[in-house]
Design a protein around this motif. Sequence first.
Motif, PDB file in Angstrom:
ATOM      1  N   LEU A 110       0.809  -1.209   0.000  1.00  0.00           N
ATOM      2  CA  LEU A 110       0.000   0.000   0.000  1.00  0.00           C
ATOM      3  C   LEU A 110       0.848   1.267   0.000  1.00  0.00           C
ATOM      4  O   LEU A 110       1.904   1.331   0.634  1.00  0.00           O
ATOM      5  N   ALA A 111       0.353   2.270  -0.730  1.00  0.00           N
ATOM      6  CA  ALA A 111       0.951   3.602  -0.663  1.00  0.00           C
ATOM      7  C   ALA A 111       0.700   4.189   0.727  1.00  0.00           C
ATOM      8  O   ALA A 111      -0.189   3.738   1.464  1.00  0.00           O
ATOM      9  N   ASP A 112       1.483   5.198   1.073  1.00  0.00           N
ATOM     10  CA  ASP A 112       1.304   5.867   2.365  1.00  0.00           C
ATOM     11  C   ASP A 112       0.113   6.819   2.245  1.00  0.00           C
ATOM     12  O   ASP A 112       0.262   8.039   2.181  1.00  0.00           O
ATOM     13  N   GLU A 151       0.231   4.656  -6.807  1.00  0.00           N
ATOM     14  CA  GLU A 151       1.386   4.652  -5.908  1.00  0.00           C
ATOM     15  C   GLU A 151       1.505   3.369  -5.083  1.00  0.00           C
ATOM     16  O   GLU A 151       2.507   3.174  -4.394  1.00  0.00           O
ATOM     17  N   SER A 152       0.488   2.519  -5.151  1.00  0.00           N
ATOM     18  CA  SER A 152       0.570   1.229  -4.467  1.00  0.00           C
ATOM     19  C   SER A 152       1.223   0.220  -5.393  1.00  0.00           C
ATOM     20  O   SER A 152       0.922   0.177  -6.598  1.00  0.00           O
ATOM     21  N   GLY A 153       2.110  -0.594  -4.830  1.00  0.00           N
ATOM     22  CA  GLY A 153       2.811  -1.581  -5.644  1.00  0.00           C
ATOM     23  C   GLY A 153       2.059  -2.897  -5.692  1.00  0.00           C
ATOM     24  O   GLY A 153       1.356  -3.270  -4.750  1.00  0.00           O
ATOM     25  N   ALA A 154       2.204  -3.599  -6.822  1.00  0.00           N
ATOM     26  CA  ALA A 154       1.591  -4.921  -6.977  1.00  0.00           C
ATOM     27  C   ALA A 154       2.672  -5.902  -7.404  1.00  0.00           C
ATOM     28  O   ALA A 154       3.209  -5.804  -8.502  1.00  0.00           O
ATOM     29  N   MET A 161      -7.838  -5.001  -5.117  1.00  0.00           N
ATOM     30  CA  MET A 161      -6.911  -5.493  -4.094  1.00  0.00           C
ATOM     31  C   MET A 161      -6.384  -4.362  -3.236  1.00  0.00           C
ATOM     32  O   MET A 161      -6.202  -4.515  -2.013  1.00  0.00           O
ATOM     33  N   VAL A 162      -6.128  -3.217  -3.855  1.00  0.00           N
ATOM     34  CA  VAL A 162      -5.668  -2.056  -3.095  1.00  0.00           C
ATOM     35  C   VAL A 162      -6.753  -1.616  -2.119  1.00  0.00           C
ATOM     36  O   VAL A 162      -6.484  -1.358  -0.934  1.00  0.00           O
ATOM     37  N   MET A 163      -7.994  -1.540  -2.596  1.00  0.00           N
ATOM     38  CA  MET A 163      -9.086  -1.118  -1.724  1.00  0.00           C
ATOM     39  C   MET A 163      -9.335  -2.146  -0.621  1.00  0.00           C
ATOM     40  O   MET A 163      -9.668  -1.794   0.519  1.00  0.00           O
ATOM     41  N   GLU A 164      -9.179  -3.415  -0.952  1.00  0.00           N
ATOM     42  CA  GLU A 164      -9.305  -4.466   0.064  1.00  0.00           C
ATOM     43  C   GLU A 164      -8.231  -4.310   1.127  1.00  0.00           C
ATOM     44  O   GLU A 164      -8.488  -4.466   2.332  1.00  0.00           O
ATOM     45  N   ALA A 165      -7.010  -3.982   0.689  1.00  0.00           N
ATOM     46  CA  ALA A 165      -5.910  -3.800   1.635  1.00  0.00           C
ATOM     47  C   ALA A 165      -6.184  -2.618   2.570  1.00  0.00           C
ATOM     48  O   ALA A 165      -5.904  -2.676   3.777  1.00  0.00           O
ATOM     49  N   VAL A 166      -6.752  -1.530   2.024  1.00  0.00           N
ATOM     50  CA  VAL A 166      -7.092  -0.375   2.861  1.00  0.00           C
ATOM     51  C   VAL A 166      -8.194  -0.752   3.846  1.00  0.00           C
ATOM     52  O   VAL A 166      -8.159  -0.379   5.023  1.00  0.00           O
TER      53      VAL A 166
END
Length: 399
Positions: free
Chosen positions: A81-83, A260-263, A324-329
């Motif tokens: 995740l991005a900051d 800005e989030s890495g995959a 996946m990014v939104m799930e991580a948040v």
Amino acid sequence: MKKKLALMVITGVMIAGVCACGGKSGEGAQETIQTSEAEEKTTDAAGEEPGHEDTTEVERVGEREDYVGLQDLAVDEYITLADYRNMEVRAIRPAVDDETVTAYIDSELLVGSIMDRAVEKGDVADIDFVGRRDGVAFEGGTATGFKLTIGSGGFIPGFEDGLVGVMPGETVDLNLTFPETYKQNPDLAGQEVVFTVTVNSIDGSAAYETVTPEQLQQLGLSYKTKDEVWEAGKKAVEQKAEETFEANAKSAVVQKLVEESGARSIPAYLVEEEEQNYNLYMTSIAAMYGVDLDTFVTSIAGLTREEYDSQLNDMCTEIVKQYMVMEAVARAEKIEVTDEMIHDQADEEAIEYGYESGDALIDDVGYTTYRMSIVQEKVLGRLMEIVSVEEETQTAPES
């Protein structure tokens, strides 16, 4: 259907121009009275399904034994995740100036229905009509709330001329004869018919610069003065600007967060699931045109199937990354979306989107996609509380 739901799956491509295949009551009637043979063939094909792909036997990716739903996936093994707590974005707020307010007033507020004078040539009349031959209504000859420009020549001879001089609220019988050369419905060629037509109203409009209290009254508007019109227009434009700014801000936040989030990798089966959901939906759209998906892609979208598949894969890969990014948040912020919440919302939305039940809605859209619509809404609400959004005012382009 389900325009909102379709857009959960589709972030671009070709849906926008295709979804509006339905029309107001009366469009079919106008086709019988005036359209070309080519248009009639298109209309006849709508709703038929010759040769389209059979989707009933397709095994859904989510039904495979080894399927792991996003809610059970170890997302942190894939996404960095991005900051987002220190993230800053910029979003445009549309300007609210006199020119914008005036344009809105002219196009939205100073439009009404004229009821105190008779129909004249050039008017747009709102009409209901029923066409009968030998006392029996014929197919395609009935409409309600139809907008007809008087003098356009859109209907058979005598129809429009017969409405000139008719007052709103009045009903007239027009004794007409279809042309001998009428091709849209050969059974009506040369036939005497009677159209019973009710003029509901005459569409009217005015310009803010010159509008008078008398015109406001004639149009059936509630405003008594220009000042009232201006205040209503300014309030509406300000509200629209606020809604647009909020939408721009949300879009900017999601875009920057995902960029800005890495995959480290994207699970191929989740991409396949999104592709399958999209293709099932597009196949149903193609069937409305009486064609299969391949034909729809090549003739309407203007793509080869290879181009379509490649673009679809790229799009769905990006969609899954966003999921996946939104799930991580959601996990980082401890936002919970339970199965019960998902089914409760689906039950509430089912009727709105034309489904018999919430389960049918979820089955059609896909559980992952439907669940993510809820997750993303909740996550986005949280992000808008956290992320700093700098406002930029939209300026008019230099002439």
